[in-house]
Design an enzyme around this catalytic site. Structure first.
Site, PDB file in Angstrom:
ATOM      1  NE  ARG A   1      45.921  -9.899 -24.691  1.00 54.78           N
ATOM      2  CZ  ARG A   1      46.885  -8.981 -25.124  1.00 54.78           C
ATOM      3  NH1 ARG A   1      47.678  -8.422 -24.412  1.00 54.78           N
ATOM      4  NH2 ARG A   1      47.104  -9.163 -26.599  1.00 54.78           N
TER       5      ARG A   1
ATOM      6  CG  HIS B   1      50.035 -14.952 -36.151  1.00 52.73           C
ATOM      7  ND1 HIS B   1      50.758 -15.073 -35.258  1.00 52.73           N
ATOM      8  CD2 HIS B   1      48.733 -14.568 -35.531  1.00 52.73           C
ATOM      9  CE1 HIS B   1      50.832 -14.524 -34.181  1.00 52.73           C
ATOM     10  NE2 HIS B   1      49.575 -13.920 -34.169  1.00 52.73           N
TER      11      HIS B   1
ATOM     12  CG  ASP C   1      46.195 -12.721 -27.853  1.00 52.32           C
ATOM     13  OD1 ASP C   1      46.788 -13.909 -28.014  1.00 52.32           O
ATOM     14  OD2 ASP C   1      46.588 -11.894 -28.364  1.00 52.32           O
TER      15      ASP C   1
ATOM     16  CG  HIS D   1      48.715  -5.408 -34.545  1.00 51.52           C
ATOM     17  ND1 HIS D   1      49.561  -6.382 -34.400  1.00 51.52           N
ATOM     18  CD2 HIS D   1      47.721  -5.907 -33.803  1.00 51.52           C
ATOM     19  CE1 HIS D   1      49.402  -7.188 -33.613  1.00 51.52           C
ATOM     20  NE2 HIS D   1      48.156  -7.018 -33.358  1.00 51.52           N
TER      21      HIS D   1
ATOM     22  CG  ASP E   1      45.716 -11.791 -36.177  1.00 50.44           C
ATOM     23  OD1 ASP E   1      45.310 -11.477 -34.953  1.00 50.44           O
ATOM     24  OD2 ASP E   1      47.026 -11.856 -36.250  1.00 50.44           O
TER      25      ASP E   1
ATOM     26  NE  ARG F   1      52.920 -12.272 -29.917  1.00 47.98           N
ATOM     27  CZ  ARG F   1      52.084 -12.116 -30.906  1.00 47.98           C
ATOM     28  NH1 ARG F   1      52.611 -11.190 -31.826  1.00 47.98           N
ATOM     29  NH2 ARG F   1      50.883 -12.699 -31.177  1.00 47.98           N
TER      30      ARG F   1
END
Length: 522
Positions: free
Chosen positions: A86, A179, A78, A191, A268, A148
């Site tokens: 990351r 997404h 990601d 989340h 996701d 983002r």
């Protein structure tokens, strides 16, 4: 026999296919033995997160070891650049994120940044990137998309999504636009819960779909689903579990109102609250595959062998019970293997080059400089910071996508230039209404005799932050303000710098303006 037992034979095609469609993560900087066993048994993908990365040499060794059993293995990460990194989780990203690139609005620059990021990933053995975010950030209060996104304009997001996809894939790394069908108009983080977007289908098509259509036309190898509920598209299931959204809107030909997409569809993370809390991860996995998903992302939170076995066995049981057609599973597994083959061939082509091209890290800072929006108060004469300032950084709670492990801000960078710089970080638990006056008094006392730099992030979304900023500027109108989130609020301060993101590159660019000095060695 327990559904979790690893003794169920996985030599047959059904079990291999069930493993192939999973994209699990694991703990540690080296792969556990169970990961090797399942790759040998058919696992088609492995997901890496910040916890798996210490440096690029270690990451390259890790990915080489993962490919020992399967050269076609998809190794996903990601890595959006910007706030979500990351690859550089411990230092902050060398590349500005989407909002900064959208603010510049130069698709050629976006393509170049994505290409260099792709080269850095390819050097480390990564061949599948869950990026870019193609969401149109139409809701300024969005708690999980924000910087983002390339912005709030569908056509701007479309042209930069296409450029990002093209740039990344030119380096031999598969792009995954996310997404679908668009997470930008939400005020809930999926989340934690299931966002509801209660708008007409016509608005979804006009506002949210153009970037995904652009991604499809640019040849994006994968698209990631959103855990969002859009009743106009499906009144019963969230997009990840919806045949109407995945099998219809995404896969159907354009003549039937779809996007005609034939690449890989990945969910996701299936353990996110929007799915796990309502359906459970096993049932969510089965429903997603039946709806048209080809791969199941899991492992950001649940990253053990038990989770892999649980999902594998749930898939096998669903096929045997007739709830998941075996042909659908076989088709999904085939798409995973096809992408793995493409990635291996792309890697071979890159390796066959006469001289491997090193990623150009400097392009990130150049892009970040172009993204800055600097606003000066005409009533205040700005002089660059030349001595030890006081830096107060106001930190909202991080969403899970960004995480808490990546540093942000300009305090450390200013301290490197001016040893003796004083810094203080303030969170919402320290700036409640009862504490605010005392807090502001403390900050003003600590800043006495020094230049005051106030660093904020999405100040428009946080009343406590805007209240503290207002009181501090009332007392110190000469203060300098750096907004490292979405610059929705009006510029304030003697000098206001909007960086359009909190990547390390964005911070460096802001420090250059604050100090009037370029970054050394950049």
């Amino acid at each position: 026999m327990s559904i979790l037992t690893p003794s169920i034979p996985d030599s047959d095609q059904l079990h291999r296919d069930a493993l192939t469609v999973l994209q699990p993560g694991f703990e540690g900087s080296t792969p556990p033995a169970w990961v090797h066993r399942h790759i040998a048994a058919g696992l088609g993908s492995v997901a890496l997160f910040g916890r798996n990365v210490t440096d690029q040499a270690q990451l390259a060794a890790l990915t080489a070891e993962l490919r020992r059993e399967n050269p076609d293995l998809l190794i996903a990460i990601d890595e959006e650049g910007g706030d979500v990194t990351r690859l550089e989780v411990g230092s902050g990203s060398s590349w500005p994120g989407n909002l900064a690139l959208g603010a510049v609005d130069d698709p050629a620059l976006t393509r170049d940044v994505a290409r260099e990021l792709g080269r850095a990933l390819a050097e480390c053995g990564i061949n599948f990137n869950w990026a870019p975010a193609a969401d149109v950030n139409s809701n300024p209060g969005n708690p999980v998309i924000g910087v983002r996104s390339f912005g709030a304009d569908p056509q701007l997001c479309a042209r930069h999504t296409a450029a990002w996809v093209a740039g990344l894939q030119s380096a031999g790394v598969a792009a995954c636009a996310k997404h679908f069908p668009g997470h930008g108009d939400t005020n809930v983080d999926s989340h934690h819960g299931l966002p509801l977007i209660d708008v007409a289908e016509e608005l979804v098509r006009a506002r949210d779909l153009p970037p995904f259509k652009a991604a499809v036309e640019a040849g994006a190898k994968a698209l990631m689903t959103a855990h969002i509920m859009i009743p106009a598209l499906d009144p019963d299931y969230p997009a990840t579990l919806s045949k109407a959204v995945l099998g219809g809107l995404l896969r159907a030909p354009e003549s039937e109102g779809g996007l005609g997409y034939q690449g890989l569809i990945v969910t996701d993370a299936i353990e996110m609250g929007a799915i796990a809390d309502r359906y459970g991860i096993a049932e969510g996995t089965v429903l997603a595959l039946a709806a048209g998903a080809d791969a199941i992302c899991v492992g950001g939170g649940l990253c053990d062998e038990e989770t892999v076995l649980r999902l594998r066995d749930a898939i096998v049981a669903a096929v045997r019970e007739g709830r998941l057609p075996q042909e659908r599973l076989a088709d999904a597994a085939g798409r995973v293997r096809a992408l793995g083959s493409w990635a291996r061939q792309s890697r071979s082509k890159q390796a066959a080059q006469a001289a491997p091209i090193e990623p150009d890290l400097s392009i990130g800072l150049r892009a970040a400089r172009r993204a800055l929006k600097v606003t000066a108060d005409p009533a205040q004469h700005f002089e660059p910071v030349t001595d030890r300032p006081f830096v107060a950084s106001f930190s909202p709670e991080s969403n899970i996508a960004v995480g808490d492990d990546t540093p942000w801000g300009v305090a450390g960078m200013l301290a490197e230039r001016f040893p003796g710089t004083r810094t203080r970080g303030i969170g919402p638990d320290q700036a409640g209404a009862e504490q605010l006056d005392a807090l502001v008094g403390e900050l003003l006392a600590e800043a006495a005799g020094r230049r005051l730099v106030l660093v904020v992030r999405d100040v428009h979304r946080h009343d406590w932050m805007s209240a503290a900023l207002r009181l501090l500027l009332n007392a110190r109108p000469d203060a300098l303000v750096v907004e490292m989130g979405v610059p929705q609020a009006e510029p304030v301060g003697a000098l206001h710098i909007a960086t359009h993101g909190a990547a390390r590159a964005c911070g460096l660019a802001a420090v250059e303006v604050l100090t009037g000095r370029p970054s050394v060695g950049r």
